[in-house]
Enzyme design. Structure first.
Site, short mmCIF file in Angstrom:
data_model
loop_
_atom_site.label_atom_id
_atom_site.label_comp_id
_atom_site.label_asym_id
_atom_site.label_seq_id
_atom_site.Cartn_x
_atom_site.Cartn_y
_atom_site.Cartn_z
N SER A 131 1.24 4.13 -3.05
CA SER A 131 0.63 5.30 -2.74
C SER A 131 1.81 6.51 -3.21
O SER A 131 1.44 7.59 -3.74
CB SER A 131 0.29 5.79 -1.11
N VAL A 145 0.78 -1.15 0.06
CA VAL A 145 -0.09 0.04 -0.01
C VAL A 145 0.57 1.35 -0.10
O VAL A 145 0.57 2.10 -0.73
CB VAL A 145 -1.02 -0.02 1.20
N TYR A 146 2.07 1.46 0.97
CA TYR A 146 2.70 2.37 0.88
C TYR A 146 3.32 2.81 -0.38
O TYR A 146 3.44 3.65 -0.89
CB TYR A 146 3.75 2.34 2.14
N ALA A 147 3.96 1.62 -1.03
CA ALA A 147 4.73 1.88 -2.37
C ALA A 147 3.72 2.34 -3.34
O ALA A 147 4.10 3.00 -4.22
CB ALA A 147 5.34 0.52 -2.81
#
Length: 340
Positions: free
Chosen positions: A148, A144-146
């Site tokens: 985003s 998810v962070y990547a």
């Protein structure tokens, strides 16, 4: 020069504020609360009146438009950076849209340049042993962070393609002292020294010293990087266990295993943790995925053109360990010789 810094109460943001002040610039910080500004500044020996404070978050269009007025440059360092699955929806909703709000508002206000803090995860690929340069396209790393940060990068690249004076900085895992909130990379080193858990990946990894990243951001805000769309800060490609052992003088009795195995074990564990209260700490599964892919990012020494120097990895690890002791995150015994 007057510079607006978003995320100025965070780890990289507060170091950047301090570096801008040391360079003689006026600083305005976008923050959700005055209460967060003072503690972050005081870590760097600055008093509460050292900066202007504009109240708001990166996604608050009205406050952001007011905050950018009268600024010569904007450094957008705000983002939700977390490997906790309970933060997933906040990252999905906030990081790319926040980047768009801040950067478009800055450009509408006529700033000379805007600097966007991206990440190596925005360039990383699912291909093992990839050699990645700053000129590469947006990557396809899972998590998810990547994702985003990939979406944020696409926002920035579209502005750059239209001729906007925007530049990207792609830091890797950032280590260093004077961390107001214990970021994910410093937390990983803390867990290694605590041996919680007593296993660690066997792969090398790329780190940058927070002070080097801040110095690079100042250089870019001042225009020393004009002409190039993106930069890496000075990078350190190292074995983190070996560096931690050298910094502490300890032999860390952790089992070294392949991070691919660790990743497969942590994903189902985090699926359970996602349903538990915040008091239960999440496992850094997406960070382990980065370890397992063995990506190599190549800064090519370009940072020297900005007048930035690289802090040796040994110094970066030792200073971080000492800070973890000061914060009570590890004991002097766990810090070993670095605690002296």
């Amino acid at each position: 020069m007057k510079v607006l810094v978003t995320g100025g109460t965070g780890f990289l943001g507060s170091h950047t504020v301090a570096a801008l002040k040391a360079a003689g610039h006026d600083v305005r910080v976008l923050a959700r609360s005055h209460d967060r500004v003072g503690p972050a500044l005081r870590l760097h020996g600055l008093d509460d009146g050292a900066v202007e404070v504009a109240l708001g978050g990166m996604g608050d269009a009205g406050p952001v438009r007011e905050a950018v007025q009268g600024c010569d440059a904007v450094i957008h360092a705000a983002a939700v950076y977390s490997y906790d699955p309970r933060d997933a929806e906040t990252m999905r909703r906030g990081n790319a849209s926040g980047a768009r709000t801040v950067l478009e508002s800055a450009l509408d206000a006529g700033v000379q340049r805007a600097v966007h803090v991206s990440s190596t995860v925005a360039l990383a690929r699912m291909t093992k042993d990839a050699r990645i340069t700053i000129r590469d396209d947006v990557g396809d790393l899972e998590g998810v962070y990547a994702r985003s940060k990939q979406e944020s990068d696409r926002v920035v690249r579209a502005l750059q393609a239209a001729g906007a004076p925007v530049v990207r900085l792609h830091p890797p895992g950032i280590l260093g002292p004077l961390d107001p909130h214990l970021n994910e990379t410093n937390k990983s080193l803390r867990n290694l020294l605590r041996r919680t858990p007593p296993v660690f990946g066997r792969e090398r990894f790329t780190y940058a010293d927070v002070r080097d990243c801040a110095a690079t951001l100042v250089a870019l805000a001042e225009g020393r990087g004009d002409g190039e769309p993106a930069w890496f800060p000075p990078l350190n490609d190292v074995d983190p266990v070996a560096e931690a052992e050298a910094a502490t003088g300890r032999q860390l009795r952790v089992l070294r295993v392949g991070s691919g195995f660790l990743y497969r074990a942590t994903v189902p564990a985090n699926a359970v943790i996602a349903r538990l209260p915040r008091g239960v700490e999440a496992i850094q599964a997406d960070g382990v995925l980065m370890f397992s892919l063995r990506s190599r990012f190549e800064d090519e020494g370009a940072y020297e053109r900005l007048g930035v120097t690289r802090t040796p990895a040994r110094t970066m690890f030792a200073d971080t360990v000492r800070w973890l002791v000061v914060q009570g995150q590890i004991t002097p015994k766990q810090a070993g010789s670095a605690a002296v």
